[in-house]
Scaffold this motif. Structure first.
Motif, PDB file in Angstrom:
ATOM      1  N   ARG A   1      39.662  45.512  51.948  1.00 35.63           N
ATOM      2  CA  ARG A   1      38.120  44.723  51.432  1.00 35.63           C
ATOM      3  C   ARG A   1      37.733  45.108  50.106  1.00 35.63           C
ATOM      4  NH1 ARG A   1      33.758  41.886  54.730  1.00 35.63           N
ATOM      5  NH2 ARG A   1      32.723  41.341  53.080  1.00 35.63           N
ATOM      6  N   MET A   2      37.566  47.091  50.215  1.00 31.42           N
ATOM      7  CA  MET A   2      37.373  47.659  48.646  1.00 31.42           C
ATOM      8  C   MET A   2      38.548  47.298  47.621  1.00 31.42           C
ATOM      9  SD  MET A   2      34.648  48.183  49.850  1.00 31.42           S
ATOM     10  CE  MET A   2      33.690  49.736  48.323  1.00 31.42           C
ATOM     11  N   GLY A   3      39.395  47.205  47.660  1.00 30.07           N
ATOM     12  CA  GLY A   3      40.236  46.922  47.136  1.00 30.07           C
ATOM     13  C   GLY A   3      40.382  45.486  46.293  1.00 30.07           C
ATOM     14  N   LEU A   4      40.730  44.736  47.056  1.00 29.28           N
ATOM     15  CA  LEU A   4      40.345  43.164  46.223  1.00 29.28           C
ATOM     16  C   LEU A   4      39.317  43.436  45.694  1.00 29.28           C
ATOM     17  CD1 LEU A   4      41.633  40.993  50.011  1.00 29.28           C
ATOM     18  CD2 LEU A   4      42.792  41.458  47.609  1.00 29.28           C
ATOM     19  N   LEU A   5      38.209  44.086  46.532  1.00 26.60           N
ATOM     20  CA  LEU A   5      36.847  43.847  45.381  1.00 26.60           C
ATOM     21  C   LEU A   5      37.134  44.855  44.119  1.00 26.60           C
ATOM     22  CD1 LEU A   5      33.941  44.257  48.312  1.00 26.60           C
ATOM     23  CD2 LEU A   5      34.493  42.564  46.577  1.00 26.60           C
ATOM     24  N   GLN A   6      37.445  45.686  44.121  1.00 25.66           N
ATOM     25  CA  GLN A   6      38.278  46.493  42.694  1.00 25.66           C
ATOM     26  C   GLN A   6      38.914  45.440  41.600  1.00 25.66           C
ATOM     27  OE1 GLN A   6      39.914  50.126  43.174  1.00 25.66           O
ATOM     28  NE2 GLN A   6      40.961  50.149  40.997  1.00 25.66           N
ATOM     29  N   TYR A   7      39.458  45.179  42.595  1.00 24.17           N
ATOM     30  CA  TYR A   7      41.219  44.410  41.472  1.00 24.17           C
ATOM     31  C   TYR A   7      40.133  42.765  41.164  1.00 24.17           C
ATOM     32  CZ  TYR A   7      44.848  47.921  41.028  1.00 24.17           C
ATOM     33  OH  TYR A   7      45.224  48.378  41.247  1.00 24.17           O
ATOM     34  N   LEU A   8      39.647  42.231  42.348  1.00 21.70           N
ATOM     35  CA  LEU A   8      38.762  41.223  41.599  1.00 21.70           C
ATOM     36  C   LEU A   8      37.847  41.552  40.498  1.00 21.70           C
ATOM     37  CD1 LEU A   8      38.054  38.565  42.128  1.00 21.70           C
ATOM     38  CD2 LEU A   8      35.765  39.007  43.034  1.00 21.70           C
ATOM     39  N   SER A   9      37.426  41.954  39.871  1.00 23.02           N
ATOM     40  CA  SER A   9      36.823  42.702  38.660  1.00 23.02           C
ATOM     41  C   SER A   9      37.608  42.585  37.696  1.00 23.02           C
ATOM     42  CB  SER A   9      36.268  43.457  38.697  1.00 23.02           C
ATOM     43  OG  SER A   9      34.919  44.351  37.725  1.00 23.02           O
ATOM     44  N   GLU A  10      38.165  43.867  37.792  1.00 21.96           N
ATOM     45  CA  GLU A  10      39.301  44.708  36.801  1.00 21.96           C
ATOM     46  C   GLU A  10      40.448  43.521  36.445  1.00 21.96           C
ATOM     47  OE1 GLU A  10      41.720  48.057  38.318  1.00 21.96           O
ATOM     48  OE2 GLU A  10      39.190  48.614  38.936  1.00 21.96           O
ATOM     49  N   TYR A  11      40.246  42.248  37.168  1.00 19.89           N
ATOM     50  CA  TYR A  11      41.256  41.238  37.145  1.00 19.89           C
ATOM     51  C   TYR A  11      41.060  39.999  35.741  1.00 19.89           C
ATOM     52  CZ  TYR A  11      45.050  37.616  37.012  1.00 19.89           C
ATOM     53  OH  TYR A  11      45.259  36.277  37.000  1.00 19.89           O
ATOM     54  N   ARG A  12      39.581  40.326  36.550  1.00 18.37           N
ATOM     55  CA  ARG A  12      38.988  39.479  35.467  1.00 18.37           C
ATOM     56  C   ARG A  12      38.496  39.736  34.084  1.00 18.37           C
ATOM     57  NH1 ARG A  12      36.657  34.597  35.247  1.00 18.37           N
ATOM     58  NH2 ARG A  12      36.246  33.859  37.483  1.00 18.37           N
ATOM     59  N   LYS A  13      38.408  41.148  34.044  1.00 22.57           N
ATOM     60  CA  LYS A  13      38.178  41.311  32.915  1.00 22.57           C
ATOM     61  C   LYS A  13      39.307  41.614  31.708  1.00 22.57           C
ATOM     62  CE  LYS A  13      34.322  45.009  34.319  1.00 22.57           C
ATOM     63  NZ  LYS A  13      34.149  46.138  35.241  1.00 22.57           N
ATOM     64  N   LYS A  14      40.392  42.114  32.694  1.00 20.11           N
ATOM     65  CA  LYS A  14      41.618  42.017  32.040  1.00 20.11           C
ATOM     66  C   LYS A  14      42.367  40.340  31.503  1.00 20.11           C
ATOM     67  CE  LYS A  14      46.226  43.727  31.932  1.00 20.11           C
ATOM     68  NZ  LYS A  14      47.742  44.231  33.091  1.00 20.11           N
ATOM     69  N   PHE A  15      42.535  39.772  32.274  1.00 24.25           N
ATOM     70  CA  PHE A  15      42.952  38.917  31.667  1.00 24.25           C
ATOM     71  C   PHE A  15      41.865  37.704  31.005  1.00 24.25           C
ATOM     72  CE2 PHE A  15      46.100  40.595  34.891  1.00 24.25           C
ATOM     73  CZ  PHE A  15      47.608  40.284  34.147  1.00 24.25           C
ATOM     74  N   GLY A  16      40.918  37.944  31.424  1.00 19.76           N
ATOM     75  CA  GLY A  16      39.371  36.394  31.492  1.00 19.76           C
ATOM     76  C   GLY A  16      39.646  35.242  32.137  1.00 19.76           C
ATOM     77  N   PHE A  17      40.286  35.267  33.731  1.00 22.03           N
ATOM     78  CA  PHE A  17      40.228  34.639  34.731  1.00 22.03           C
ATOM     79  C   PHE A  17      40.619  34.580  36.192  1.00 22.03           C
ATOM     80  CE2 PHE A  17      44.377  34.667  31.971  1.00 22.03           C
ATOM     81  CZ  PHE A  17      44.713  34.832  33.489  1.00 22.03           C
ATOM     82  N   GLY A  18      39.945  33.978  36.596  1.00 23.54           N
ATOM     83  CA  GLY A  18      40.387  34.230  37.709  1.00 23.54           C
ATOM     84  C   GLY A  18      41.041  34.922  39.119  1.00 23.54           C
ATOM     85  N   PHE A  19      41.944  35.860  39.696  1.00 19.17           N
ATOM     86  CA  PHE A  19      42.814  35.729  39.754  1.00 19.17           C
ATOM     87  C   PHE A  19      43.587  34.133  40.482  1.00 19.17           C
ATOM     88  CE2 PHE A  19      45.162  37.265  43.621  1.00 19.17           C
ATOM     89  CZ  PHE A  19      46.965  37.678  43.110  1.00 19.17           C
ATOM     90  N   VAL A  20      44.958  33.733  40.599  1.00 22.54           N
ATOM     91  CA  VAL A  20      44.653  32.394  41.106  1.00 22.54           C
ATOM     92  C   VAL A  20      46.210  33.250  41.934  1.00 22.54           C
ATOM     93  CG1 VAL A  20      45.817  29.959  41.102  1.00 22.54           C
ATOM     94  CG2 VAL A  20      43.784  31.501  39.819  1.00 22.54           C
TER      95      VAL A  20
ATOM     96  N   ILE B   1      38.417  38.262  50.573  1.00 24.66           N
ATOM     97  CA  ILE B   1      37.120  39.262  51.185  1.00 24.66           C
ATOM     98  C   ILE B   1      37.288  39.003  51.985  1.00 24.66           C
ATOM     99  CG2 ILE B   1      35.379  40.404  49.841  1.00 24.66           C
ATOM    100  CD1 ILE B   1      36.755  39.870  47.143  1.00 24.66           C
ATOM    101  N   THR B   2      36.337  37.570  52.333  1.00 22.96           N
ATOM    102  CA  THR B   2      35.498  37.212  53.316  1.00 22.96           C
ATOM    103  C   THR B   2      36.613  38.045  55.326  1.00 22.96           C
ATOM    104  OG1 THR B   2      36.188  35.396  53.968  1.00 22.96           O
ATOM    105  CG2 THR B   2      33.998  35.873  52.377  1.00 22.96           C
ATOM    106  N   PHE B   3      38.502  37.861  55.122  1.00 22.27           N
ATOM    107  CA  PHE B   3      38.237  37.943  56.288  1.00 22.27           C
ATOM    108  C   PHE B   3      39.105  39.463  55.836  1.00 22.27           C
ATOM    109  CE2 PHE B   3      39.834  33.345  54.783  1.00 22.27           C
ATOM    110  CZ  PHE B   3      39.331  32.918  55.681  1.00 22.27           C
TER     111      PHE B   3
END
Length: 177
Positions: A52-71, A44-46
């Motif tokens: 950037r907005m898409g990454l911010l949105q999916y960061l949150s949605e991914y964690r909510k759906k799967f319960g862990f951060g995107f790797v 996101i910093t890059f």
């Protein structure tokens, strides 16, 4: 891995790590490892603008759906590619995403093992050359080394995973195959 070392070769270390990661460690170890990453925050910093907005949105949605951060093992400077990857993987079921994230994490583990092996081999070569008085020429030129452009996701503190499994069971024992 420390208890099993020293390893006879890099492939021996990788093979041991692969068996440990995929067949021995309980799922909770995977989830804890996933949650210890910065995930998309470096990417996101890059990123700029809509990416950037898409990454911010999916960061949150991914964690909510799967319960862990995107790797991901994708270079963090490739923000558009990471956004496409997270959008595609967001469609996965939990079982499929656990497998995918674990493979991505293992790619990062293999990279770290390779760097460690190369560093230790270099140190050993230096020790041997000092003992014999032999001068060993550096095999890498400065132009060959990228200035701090690591493509690995770096650990940033521990956030416990939301999804939990029996801590003492492997993925098969938890019916996550």
């Amino acid at each position: 891995m420390i208890e099993a070392s020293p390893f006879s070769s890099l492939e021996h270390a990788r093979s041991f790590a692969r068996n440990l990661w995929f067949n021995t460690l309980p799922i909770q170890s995977w989830l804890d490892t996933f949650s210890a990453h910065r995930h998309l925050s470096d990417a996101i910093t890059f990123a700029r603008g809509d990416i950037r907005m898409g990454l911010l949105q999916y960061l949150s949605e991914y964690r909510k759906k799967f319960g862990f951060g995107f790797v991901t093992s994708t270079n963090l400077h490739l923000s558009q590619q990471i956004l496409e990857e997270v959008q595609a993987r967001y469609q996965n079921s939990l079982q499929v995403e656990l497998e995918t994230a674990s493979r991505e994490e293992f790619t990062l583990i293999e990279r770290r093992l390779t760097k460690l092996w190369e560093r230790l081999s270099s140190e050993k070569t230096l020790e041997v050359s000092e003992e014999t008085g032999e001068v060993v020429q550096d095999s890498m030129l400065e132009d060959d080394v990228a200035p701090d452009s690591s493509d690995e996701i770096v650990s940033k503190g521990h956030q416990p995973s939301i999804v939990t499994f029996d801590l003492n069971k492997t993925r098969e024992e938890n019916d996550i195959c």
